[in-house]
Design an enzyme around this catalytic site. Structure first.
Site, PDB file in Angstrom:
ATOM      1  N   ARG A   1       0.883  -1.162   0.000  1.00  0.00           N
ATOM      2  CA  ARG A   1       0.000   0.000   0.000  1.00  0.00           C
ATOM      3  C   ARG A   1       0.920   1.211   0.000  1.00  0.00           C
ATOM      4  NH1 ARG A   1      -3.531  -3.189  -0.382  1.00  0.00           N
ATOM      5  NH2 ARG A   1      -5.234  -3.725   1.031  1.00  0.00           N
TER       6      ARG A   1
ATOM      7  N   LYS B   1      10.295   3.482   8.376  1.00  0.00           N
ATOM      8  CA  LYS B   1      10.799   4.143   9.580  1.00  0.00           C
ATOM      9  C   LYS B   1      12.126   4.807   9.273  1.00  0.00           C
ATOM     10  CE  LYS B   1       9.567   4.379  13.973  1.00  0.00           C
ATOM     11  NZ  LYS B   1       8.187   4.174  14.444  1.00  0.00           N
TER      12      LYS B   1
HETATM   13  N1  GLU Z   1       6.096   7.056  15.112  1.00  0.00           N
HETATM   14  C1  GLU Z   1       4.756   6.629  15.304  1.00  0.00           C
HETATM   15  C2  GLU Z   1       4.674   5.114  15.381  1.00  0.00           C
HETATM   16  O1  GLU Z   1       5.628   4.460  15.705  1.00  0.00           O
HETATM   17  C3  GLU Z   1       3.797   7.264  14.315  1.00  0.00           C
HETATM   18  C4  GLU Z   1       3.992   6.882  12.886  1.00  0.00           C
HETATM   19  C5  GLU Z   1       3.153   7.716  11.914  1.00  0.00           C
HETATM   20  O2  GLU Z   1       2.288   8.456  12.344  1.00  0.00           O
HETATM   21  O3  GLU Z   1       3.408   7.587  10.728  1.00  0.00           O
HETATM   22  O4  GLU Z   1       3.646   4.538  15.204  1.00  0.00           O
END
Ligand code: GLU
Length: 474
Positions: A69, A109
């Site tokens: 996605r 990430k």
């Molecule tokens: N850093 C957050 C997580 O680990 C948010 C990720 C986001 O909103 O894209 O879920």
């Protein structure tokens, strides 16, 4: 390696082994399982920045775990301990997380190796913008393909710099604001995003307590009210989770564990007071109304109803899992329980509400923010006054029909159109409820599953594998 010569598991190994349990339950084709677990791409950048007249070279990563996605979604952390394995593991968790809460994104990430406290604001801006440029130029940041968000060590401020950098490099992209989420509201952010992860944790706990048989199986009774809670980490996630549990749910926060020790008070700590104290004094040491102990980690082992690790990964390990005395663990952080610890806790029958579900509130509201950015309109803008008028008409009609004045609370409830924050909270609550119900349904449909984590992974990989099979693997 450990002293006994046994290989210590990395964070990635840990996440993969947890996913493997779900693949085994589902008897999933080995190739599909491999495709789901593989990290699609990883970028490492090293870039120089001139700081106080001296050139410093920074290292950063962005991992795109999955693209079934798009965009791929996940935060960027700034920390003095971050490495490729960690970023890849966190990206994989984002893939599973998005699928669990039905957020139509892949997983990603990022991480930058830096101690943010060692730099001035302007220096942080230079470094962040430079990192963003690297990600943009290498195809790892855009509203359509890869959308970062805040994580440990980053917040609204960094997201605003990233969005602005993207906008300058892509003046023709009308959707530039959707290149990153968690922005300040004045720069295309959405109301309720900052508190979203913590609030999502609370919605998850509330939903758990709506299922009396699950509550009973954990050795608990009733609702959140009066429950004795230990929380580790009073950062953005831990603070909002603890604050809401304290102020809205009447739970008792009996211990707060921070970097520099722990505060314990059997009668319950006032979370807001502790936070104000930390803001002022930069430490929890010396906070009145509590006993301070230097050995924070030992307080994870306090006897309590709910333990909420909301700080770092690998806090509950094979070393301390046998001594945990909580009735329920709720993972507000990503990866706070290692695979080995998870096995021990499962055997001991201590239920864990897993990270990929419990902390999914952040990415859920990020999804709302991204939609808001693409649609270029604030939620509720069109219908709010219309709903109020309709409420007024209903009250008027009722008053005419009955010849009586409508009671005050009825008026207040009906003559109020929902604003953006109401809608965000409602969407978040609904998401957390439905996802828990799906996890529970999975847990109940397979004899082999006796924990929420495996059930959550089953829900997740089922959805992901469907999209791999539908699209085809080339
Ligand atoms: N850093 C957050 C997580 O680990 C948010 C990720 C986001 O909103 O894209 O879920």
């Amino acid at each position: 390696m450990t002293k006994a010569g046994k290989k210590t598991l990395s964070f990635c190994d840990s996440v993969n082994l947890m996913a493997d349990r779900a693949f085994a339950v589902l008897n999933m084709d080995e190739g599909i399982a491999k495709a789901i677990k593989a990290c699609n791409s990883i970028l490492e950048v090293k870039f120089p920045v001139n700081i106080r007249g001296k050139v410093e070279v920074f290292t950063g990563w962005r991992a795109t775990h999955s693209t079934h996605r798009l965009p791929a979604k996940g935060g960027i952390r700034f920390a003095s301990i971050v490495n490729q394995d960690e970023v890849e593991a966190l990206a994989a968790l984002m893939t599973y997380k998005c699928a669990i809460v039905d957020v139509p994104f892949g997983g990603s990430k990022g991480g930058l190796l830096i101690d943010p406290n060692a730099y001035e604001r302007d220096e942080m801006q230079l470094i962040t913008r430079r990192f963003a440029r690297e990600l943009i130029r290498k195809g790892f940041l855009s509203p359509a393909t890869n959308v970062p968000a805040p994580d440990m060590g980053t917040g609204e401020r960094e997201m605003a710099w990233i969005a602005d950098t993207y906008k300058h490099l892509n003046p023709d992209d009308i959707n530039y604001a959707g290149c990153v989420t968690g922005k300040p509201v004045a720069h295309g952010g959405i109301r309720g995003r900052t508190e979203a992860t913590g609030r999502g944790v609370v919605y998850a706990i509330r939903e758990f307590f709506r299922h009396a048989d699950e509550v009973k199986a954990a050795g608990l009774v009733g609702s959140c009210a009066g429950k004795r809670i230990v929380i580790q980490g009073l950062g953005n996630v831990g603070y909002y989770a603890a604050k809401l549990l304290d102020e809205e749910d009447d739970a008792k926060i009996i211990a707060i564990i921070e970097r520099d020790g722990a505060l314990v008070n059997e009668n319950g700590l006032n979370v807001e007071d502790v936070r104000q104290y930390i803001n002022q004094c930069k430490t929890i040491k010396g906070f009145p109304d509590a006993t301070y102990t230097e050995d924070g980690a030992a307080q994870l082992e306090l006897e309590c109803d709910i333990l909420i690790p909301a700080a770092m990964e690998a806090q509950i390990t094979a070393g301390n899992a046998k001594r945990i005395r909580a009735k329920l663990i709720v993972e507000a952080a990503n990866g706070p329980v290692t695979f080995e610890a998870d096995e021990i806790l499962r055997e001991r029958g201590i239920p864990i509400i897993p990270d990929a579900y419990a902390n999914a509130g952040g990415v859920t509201v990020s999804y709302f923010e991204w939609i808001r950015n693409l649609s270029h309109i604030r939620f509720g803008r069109m219908e709010r006054r219309y709903d109020e008028l309709r409420g007024e008409a209903i009250i008027k009609a009722m008053e005419e029909m009955t010849g009586k004045d409508a009671p005050d609370i009825m008026e207040k409830g009906l003559i109020r159109g929902a604003d953006e924050l109401d809608l965000v909270r409602s969407g978040l609550d609904d998401t957390m409820r439905l996802a828990f119900q799906e996890i529970l349904a999975a847990k109940r449909s397979y004899d082999e599953i006796n924990d929420y984590r495996t059930a959550a992974y089953v829900v997740s990989v089922n959805k992901i594998s469907r999209s791999y099979i539908d699209i085809g693997v080339y």
